[in-house]
Design an enzyme around this catalytic site. Structure first.
Site, short mmCIF file in Angstrom:
data_model
loop_
_atom_site.label_atom_id
_atom_site.label_comp_id
_atom_site.label_asym_id
_atom_site.label_seq_id
_atom_site.Cartn_x
_atom_site.Cartn_y
_atom_site.Cartn_z
N ASP A 1 0.84 -1.20 0.00
CA ASP A 1 0.00 0.00 0.00
C ASP A 1 0.88 1.24 0.00
OD1 ASP A 1 0.94 0.04 2.65
OD2 ASP A 1 -0.98 -0.55 3.51
N ASN B 1 -7.74 -1.87 14.22
CA ASN B 1 -9.14 -2.05 13.82
C ASN B 1 -9.31 -3.25 12.88
OD1 ASN B 1 -8.04 -1.15 11.47
ND2 ASN B 1 -9.39 0.63 11.22
N HIS C 1 -7.51 -3.78 10.10
CA HIS C 1 -7.18 -3.55 8.69
C HIS C 1 -5.97 -4.39 8.28
CE1 HIS C 1 -4.52 0.23 9.63
NE2 HIS C 1 -3.77 -0.83 9.60
N GLU D 1 -9.63 -1.19 5.19
CA GLU D 1 -10.22 -0.84 6.49
C GLU D 1 -11.50 -1.65 6.71
OE1 GLU D 1 -8.53 0.87 8.47
OE2 GLU D 1 -7.59 2.64 7.57
P1 PGA Z 1 1.89 -1.53 13.32
O1 PGA Z 1 0.86 -1.36 12.11
O2 PGA Z 1 2.85 -2.60 12.91
O3 PGA Z 1 2.56 -0.18 13.39
O4 PGA Z 1 1.10 -1.87 14.52
C1 PGA Z 1 0.21 -2.48 11.64
C2 PGA Z 1 -0.75 -2.08 10.55
O5 PGA Z 1 -1.38 -1.01 10.67
O6 PGA Z 1 -0.88 -2.82 9.58
#
Ligand code: PGA
Length: 244
Positions: free
Chosen positions: A69, A134, A136, A141
């Protein structure tokens, strides 16, 4: 359909296990195409890969990396973009590292062309993933179906808040992202999902043991025939007792 869950004692062990998974694919297939995430969780893994490369333990020079992404809008040298993240943290030397251009004039055309080229090149051999608080996966999302394809998508406000430090402030965090869809991710030959820290325990349980649902896009990953979750003890603390 089976979800393999490996519980590791800490972040260091998780990084070693994730690097083992990446290296196993690259040793088997030196020109492997790897989908790699950004975020705090994979940084120790990328450091482990850098060390293994510099000690001659693994050779990435024929490998190809694809970002999963990128933010839509900012110029690519803006701190906080995924392009900037890969430059800072992914210090290995593959044949190519592909990322959608964050400042593409037409982000929709950009991400479509990106995913089409990735597919035409043969698709991903391994996709490493993180999971957002959340649920995602990449920038998919809550509300993302298992059939979602590469697209420009709005970022959840909670996700934007998590990126505020990287961009310097919340109002600088873009509102849109370009992402591979869940269906694109599921086409990777192998999936490895990383989750670390007590704050991920609730969503990790939902994603692995709850219903497969748009509400937690990471729950769709169980549709893959070869998915392994690498979870540290804190993030695994709410999982039911299991064999592995
Ligand atoms: P993080 O992010 O490794 O900073 O917890 C994970 C994500 O949002 O995919």
């Amino acid at each position: 359909m089976s979800v393999k869950v490996v519980i590791l004692p800490d972040a260091r062990a998780l990084a070693v296990a994730a690097a083992d998974a990446v290296c196993a694919v690259v040793r088997r297939k030196p020109d492997a195409r790897l989908g790699l995430p950004t975020g705090g969780t994979p940084i120790p893994t990328y450091e482990e890969l850098r060390q293994r490369e510099s000690s001659g333990d693994v050779d990435f020079s024929r490998g190809v990396i694809y970002a999963i992404d990128e933010f839509a809008g900012p110029s690519s040298n803006t701190p906080g973009t995924n392009t900037a993240f890969y430059e800072e943290h992914l210090r290995i030397h593959p044949a190519a590292l592909h990322c959608p251009r964050s400042d593409a004039p037409d982000p929709d055309a950009e991400v479509q062309a990106y995913a089409t080229a990735m597919r035409r090149d043969g698709g991903l051999d391994l996709c490493l993933l993180g999971i957002g608080l959340n649920g995602h996966v990449a920038f998919n999302e809550p509300g993302s179906s298992s059939a979602s394809r590469a697209a420009v998508v709005p970022l959840a406000e909670s996700s934007r808040a998590a990126y505020a430090d990287a961009f310097g402030s919340l109002d600088r965090v873009p509102r849109l992202g370009m992402t591979l869809g869940i269906a694109d991710v599921l086409e990777s030959r192998v999936l490895v999902v990383l989750a670390q820290g007590a704050e991920k325990a609730v969503i990790v349980r939902a994603a692995i043991e709850g219903p497969a649902t748009d509400a937690a896009p990471a729950s769709w990953l169980r549709l893959h025939a070869d998915v392994t979750w690498l979870v540290d003890a804190a993030a695994a603390s709410l999982l039911s007792p299991r064999a592995s």
